[in-house]
Design a protein around this motif. Structure first.
Motif, PDB file in Angstrom:
ATOM      1  N   ALA A   1       0.802  -1.223   0.000  1.00  9.98           N
ATOM      2  CA  ALA A   1       0.000   0.000   0.000  1.00  9.98           C
ATOM      3  C   ALA A   1       0.834   1.271   0.000  1.00  9.98           C
ATOM      4  O   ALA A   1       0.481   2.256  -0.618  1.00  9.98           O
ATOM      5  CB  ALA A   1      -0.946   0.000   1.205  1.00  9.98           C
ATOM      6  N   HIS A   2       1.975   1.268   0.694  1.00  6.94           N
ATOM      7  CA  HIS A   2       2.684   2.533   0.848  1.00  6.94           C
ATOM      8  C   HIS A   2       4.153   2.365   1.209  1.00  6.94           C
ATOM      9  O   HIS A   2       4.812   3.313   1.585  1.00  6.94           O
ATOM     10  CB  HIS A   2       2.022   3.365   1.948  1.00  6.94           C
TER      11      HIS A   2
ATOM     12  N   THR B   1       2.130   6.267  -1.148  1.00  8.16           N
ATOM     13  CA  THR B   1       0.947   5.692  -1.768  1.00  8.16           C
ATOM     14  C   THR B   1       1.099   5.724  -3.280  1.00  8.16           C
ATOM     15  O   THR B   1       1.901   6.491  -3.840  1.00  8.16           O
ATOM     16  CB  THR B   1      -0.306   6.483  -1.379  1.00  8.16           C
TER      17      THR B   1
END
Length: 211
Positions: free
Chosen positions: A66-67, A108
């Motif tokens: 995700a990040h 992100t």
């Protein structure tokens, strides 16, 4: 990522960074200024930047988290490949480090796409990765293989367990010669400058120094 001054390089600096690491950001700035000043004086130093994310990277490349900083590492590898002016790569490193100034999570897909577009690369996390120049590159086997090489170099050659770190590599005719010096963690600028001086004047003495 590799940049050097106008003189034939006599010393290589391999710098290992995590783009989500504040200490790495500071260390990169110190090394970059120091090497630029040394090269202005004719030292002949080549700087190479390698990715050493602290996250547990999925080296298969099948998925993007995700990040995590592994994604930032993949994005940097993709954004800097084939640059006609290698010195621009250092500005790209700065641009990704600057995402640390925003609220977490720092990397992100939307933020990486924004950085890519600011550098003239088409990127849109809303479309399938296979149809996107940035995200398809980030998931490609070639990028995975390059990231894996960086990780192995950091761990097996530089002997690092965490970033930042560096190798000082004596060069002859632009090629590695002699024994490289491992540097673990951040060091004062004066210490780095002294080691650079020793490496340029007495490269054989590097192997006797403590990182």
């Amino acid at each position: 990522i590799g940049v050097r001054g106008p003189a034939l390089p006599r010393l290589g600096v391999a710098l290992f960074l995590d783009l989500d690491c504040p200490h790495c950001r500071e260390d990169f700035a110190v090394w970059r200024r120091l090497i630029a000043e040394e090269n202005e004086a004719g030292a002949g130093i080549e700087l190479r930047v390698y990715q050493f994310p602290r996250d547990g990277c999925d080296t298969s490349g099948r998925t993007l988290d995700a990040h995590g900083s592994c994604n930032a590492a993949r994005a940097l590898l993709c954004l800097t490949q084939g640059l006609s002016a290698p010195e621009l790569a250092l500005a790209y490193v700065d641009r990704l480090f600057a995402l640390q100034d925003q609220a977490a999570p720092h990397f992100t897909s939307a933020r990486l796409a924004e950085v890519a577009r600011s550098l003239g690369v088409d990127a849109d996390p809303g479309r399938p990765a296979a149809d996107d120049p940035l995200f398809s590159c980030m998931q490609s086997p070639a990028t995975t293989a390059t990231l894996h090489r960086h990780l192995r170099l950091a761990q097996d050659v530089a002997g690092l367990v965490a970033p930042p770190g560096a190798l000082l590599i004596p060069l002859t005719g632009g090629q590695p010669t002699g024994r490289a010096m491992q540097i673990h963690g951040r060091k004062p600028r004066a210490t780095l400058a002294a080691w650079i001086y020793d490496a340029l004047t007495s490269p054989d003495a590097l192997s006797t120094k403590t990182p």
